[in-house]
Write an enzyme that holds these catalytic residues in place. Structure first.
Site, mmCIF file in Angstrom:
data_model
loop_
_atom_site.group_PDB
_atom_site.id
_atom_site.type_symbol
_atom_site.label_atom_id
_atom_site.label_comp_id
_atom_site.label_asym_id
_atom_site.label_seq_id
_atom_site.Cartn_x
_atom_site.Cartn_y
_atom_site.Cartn_z
ATOM 1 N N LYS A 194 0.885 -1.189 0.000
ATOM 2 C CA LYS A 194 0.000 0.000 0.000
ATOM 3 C C LYS A 194 0.912 1.225 0.000
ATOM 4 O O LYS A 194 1.448 1.622 1.025
ATOM 5 C CB LYS A 194 -0.856 -0.022 1.279
ATOM 6 C CG LYS A 194 -2.192 0.679 1.179
ATOM 7 C CD LYS A 194 -2.158 2.138 0.834
ATOM 8 C CE LYS A 194 -1.815 3.045 2.003
ATOM 9 N NZ LYS A 194 -1.668 4.463 1.583
ATOM 10 N N GLU A 231 9.286 1.274 11.119
ATOM 11 C CA GLU A 231 10.361 2.210 10.763
ATOM 12 C C GLU A 231 9.746 3.597 10.877
ATOM 13 O O GLU A 231 8.999 4.020 9.997
ATOM 14 C CB GLU A 231 10.833 1.960 9.321
ATOM 15 C CG GLU A 231 11.380 0.564 9.065
ATOM 16 C CD GLU A 231 12.866 0.453 9.405
ATOM 17 O OE1 GLU A 231 13.419 1.383 10.014
ATOM 18 O OE2 GLU A 231 13.459 -0.579 9.064
ATOM 19 N N GLU A 263 10.438 16.098 15.334
ATOM 20 C CA GLU A 263 10.828 15.930 13.936
ATOM 21 C C GLU A 263 10.126 17.008 13.110
ATOM 22 O O GLU A 263 8.896 17.070 13.100
ATOM 23 C CB GLU A 263 10.386 14.535 13.478
ATOM 24 C CG GLU A 263 10.850 14.183 12.106
ATOM 25 C CD GLU A 263 10.378 12.786 11.700
ATOM 26 O OE1 GLU A 263 9.201 12.461 11.931
ATOM 27 O OE2 GLU A 263 11.199 12.035 11.143
HETATM 28 P P1 NAD Z 1 2.173 8.534 7.654
HETATM 29 O O1 NAD Z 1 2.303 7.727 8.863
HETATM 30 O O2 NAD Z 1 1.169 9.601 7.596
HETATM 31 O O3 NAD Z 1 1.881 7.615 6.377
HETATM 32 C C1 NAD Z 1 2.666 6.475 6.076
HETATM 33 C C2 NAD Z 1 1.792 5.449 5.379
HETATM 34 O O4 NAD Z 1 0.784 5.020 6.305
HETATM 35 C C3 NAD Z 1 1.062 5.968 4.143
HETATM 36 O O5 NAD Z 1 1.032 4.954 3.164
HETATM 37 C C4 NAD Z 1 -0.346 6.216 4.682
HETATM 38 O O6 NAD Z 1 -1.333 6.147 3.687
HETATM 39 C C5 NAD Z 1 -0.486 5.086 5.682
HETATM 40 N N1 NAD Z 1 -1.517 5.304 6.709
HETATM 41 C C6 NAD Z 1 -2.046 6.471 7.146
HETATM 42 N N2 NAD Z 1 -2.993 6.240 8.076
HETATM 43 C C7 NAD Z 1 -3.058 4.896 8.245
HETATM 44 C C8 NAD Z 1 -3.826 4.044 9.095
HETATM 45 N N3 NAD Z 1 -4.735 4.534 9.936
HETATM 46 N N4 NAD Z 1 -3.609 2.719 9.040
HETATM 47 C C9 NAD Z 1 -2.676 2.206 8.191
HETATM 48 N N5 NAD Z 1 -1.932 2.972 7.351
HETATM 49 C C10 NAD Z 1 -2.120 4.300 7.378
HETATM 50 O O7 NAD Z 1 3.637 9.094 7.399
HETATM 51 P P2 NAD Z 1 4.112 10.106 6.277
HETATM 52 O O8 NAD Z 1 3.703 11.469 6.650
HETATM 53 O O9 NAD Z 1 3.714 9.588 4.936
HETATM 54 O O10 NAD Z 1 5.693 9.932 6.383
HETATM 55 C C11 NAD Z 1 6.448 10.719 7.189
HETATM 56 C C12 NAD Z 1 6.893 9.978 8.427
HETATM 57 O O11 NAD Z 1 7.507 8.739 8.060
HETATM 58 C C13 NAD Z 1 7.956 10.714 9.193
HETATM 59 O O12 NAD Z 1 7.711 10.632 10.567
HETATM 60 C C14 NAD Z 1 9.224 9.970 8.833
HETATM 61 O O13 NAD Z 1 10.261 10.102 9.763
HETATM 62 C C15 NAD Z 1 8.755 8.589 8.732
HETATM 63 N N6 NAD Z 1 9.676 7.779 7.921
HETATM 64 C C16 NAD Z 1 10.450 6.841 8.560
HETATM 65 C C17 NAD Z 1 11.375 6.110 7.836
HETATM 66 C C18 NAD Z 1 12.231 5.082 8.519
HETATM 67 O O14 NAD Z 1 12.818 4.272 7.826
HETATM 68 N N7 NAD Z 1 12.359 5.048 9.829
HETATM 69 C C19 NAD Z 1 11.506 6.315 6.472
HETATM 70 C C20 NAD Z 1 10.718 7.278 5.863
HETATM 71 C C21 NAD Z 1 9.793 7.999 6.603
#
Ligand code: NAD
Length: 485
Positions: free
Chosen positions: A179, A254, A387
């Protein structure tokens, strides 16, 4: 879109090797460099996730499940070759979807190719052990795939993150459901198209783009998903872990970071300088492992601050395809969040010592933020603890090693940390004392390091992806004891 990229565009959701429309309608695709709508993608929901999980399950007893590890590796290597042939086209697609400067997008596409090469080669090198036990027994371990794995990825590095997550799971023999993020799904769909064209059997990879709270939540909660790999924000990570807990499914999280680089007075500052700045502004600071805190020993604090400020003043911000130092942020919402942190810095009287500048030809509708370098905030300040996920770094002085360690470890996160020093004993001490999943001494990031296990401690998550370690995460260990007398 260049000619070559149009041959990679994929339409719909991919389930059981077939592309089809989704019942949930469409999601818009925005180019963050212009703010313009450049198309739309299918929005899958719980129904498509059900079908995708069924298809994945069936594939485990079908063509995919019958492949030997060597054959699985060959398919992945073939996909890797094709990805590497299309690096430029994938990069342009990513630049337009994520707003990432072209050169950085190219590096992401090349990294996806490298993940496929690495895991293609590793697929048949995953071995169990024989164990000494009582007389009359032979005991050994088997590494077996979980079965169906779910992969929820964010928008900031779609190609790299699907590479380290989905590709590792496939190499280990799982069948996958991906997804991608609603903000940036194009290259995940293109990857799926390449994979099917290269002969990945139906059902091994299913891709359902869609909203997080619909398709994402359905995937995390699905009773027939055996393992979930989630990369994204902490709050959503917690929801995913809770959803999987009911069926005791393992989860890799992650999450975010607030990573430090520590510069001691004896460091080679000329060498450190590009790493200090680049690790803060790469992908417009929207990087989980961004070095958003630079801690500098008092004797060289002023020098490092001034030299970083000089570099910041040279930074040029503009459209992704212009391939400048910094592109736009992903969305108007992200821009508002990052601006909010700068407003807070100004309100609290923090010293913003330098900004980058927006080029004249940057389209007015793009989500641009000129990088900001902020000097000396107190260690408890929100800009030091939270962050920001934008191109903004704080620079903080320290007196000695103990204070450096306390500051470096003094946030809820622990993803990556770096230290710069010529003192050999201190290099090893810092490797032990810094609390993070990866520690870099006299470098930062090791150029991406597909081979190097990656993941967090504390609120940065748990579990490891990348490197051979990911293959352990994507398998279960079975112990077999044979009594033969
Ligand atoms: P997010 O958590 O909003 O979204 C990530 C994914 O989760 C997307 O595909 C989104 O559609 C999905 N999602 C959203 N709500 C959900 C739910 N209720 N249930 C299941 N899935 C759901 O994060 P973002 O804003 O897209 O990304 C930024 C964040 O990701 C930052 O905090 C960043 O540090 C982190 N990140 C971490 C790593 C790592 O390897 N540690 C790498 C990249 C990004």
């Amino acid at each position: 879109m260049p000619d070559d990229a149009s041959s990679l565009i994929a339409e719909g959701v991919l389930i059981d090797g077939r592309w089809r429309p989704a019942a949930g309608g469409r999601l818009p695709v925005e180019d963050p460099s212009t703010g313009a709508n450049i198309g739309d993608i299918a929005a899958g929901g719980a129904g498509e996730i059900d079908e995708a999980v069924d298809a994945a399950r069936r594939s485990l007893s079908g063509e995919w499940g019958k492949l030997t590890a060597t054959e699985r590796g060959r398919v992945l290597s073939r996909i890797g070759q094709r990805v590497l042939e299309h690096v430029d086209a994938l990069a342009e697609m990513e630049a337009m979807d994520v707003g990432k400067p072209l050169g950085q997008a190219r590096a992401d596409a090349a990294a996806l190719g490298r993940y496929l090469e690495f895991y293609g080669g590793a697929a048949d090198k995953l071995m169990g052990q024989t164990l000494e036990y009582q007389a009359g027994y032979t005991v050994f371990t088997l590494r077996e795939p979980h079965g169906v794995t779910g992969h929820i990825i964010p928008w900031n590095y779609p190609m790299q993150i699907l590479g380290r997550s989905v590709v590792g799971a496939l190499a280990a023999g799982n069948a996958t459901v991906l997804k991608p993020a609603e903000e940036a799904s194009l290259t995940a769909l293109a990857f799926a198209r390449i994979a099917t064209e290269c002969g990945l059997p139906p059902g091994a990879l299913n891709v359902v783009p869609g909203r997080g709270d619909e398709a994402g939540a359905a995937l995390a909660a699905h009773p027939d998903v055996d393992h979930v790999s989630f990369t994204g924000s902490g709050p959503v990570g917690a929801l995913v872990q809770k959803a999987a807990a009911g069926r005791a499914a393992p989860v890799t999280l992650e999450l975010g970071g607030k990573s430090p680089q520590v510069v001691f007075a004896d460091a080679d500052i000329d060498e450190a300088l590009p790493f200090l700045v680049n690790a803060g502004i790469q992908n417009a600071g929207q990087t989980c492992s961004a070095a958003s805190r630079i801690l500098v020993q008092r004797e060289v604090y002023q020098q490092v601050l001034e030299r970083m400020a000089a570099r910041y003043r040279e930074l040029r911000v503009g459209p992704a395809l212009a391939d400048l130092d910094v592109g736009p942020l992903i969305s108007a919402r992200q821009l508002e969040i990052v601006r909010g942190y700068l407003d807070l810095a100004e309100k609290d009287g923090l010293q913003v010592v330098a900004r980058g500048s927006l080029v004249d030809h940057a389209p007015a509708g793009g989500h641009y933020f000129a990088p900001a370098l902020i000097a000396g905030p107190p260690s408890g300040h929100r800009l030091v603890q939270e962050e920001i996920f934008g191109p903004a770094q704080v620079v903080i002085p320290f007196e000695d090693e103990d204070e450096a360690v306390a500051l470096a470890n003094g946030t809820p996160y622990g993803l990556v940390a770096g230290a710069w020093t010529r003192d050999g004993a201190r290099q090893f001490r810092m490797a032990h004392r810094l609390k993070a999943g990866q520690v870099f001494i006299n470098n930062y990031g090791a150029g991406g390091g597909v081979e190097l296990p990656f993941g967090g401690v504390k609120r940065s998550g748990h579990g490891r992806e990348k490197g051979f370690e990911a293959l352990y995460a994507f398998t279960q260990l079975k112990t077999v004891a044979v009594k033969h007398g």
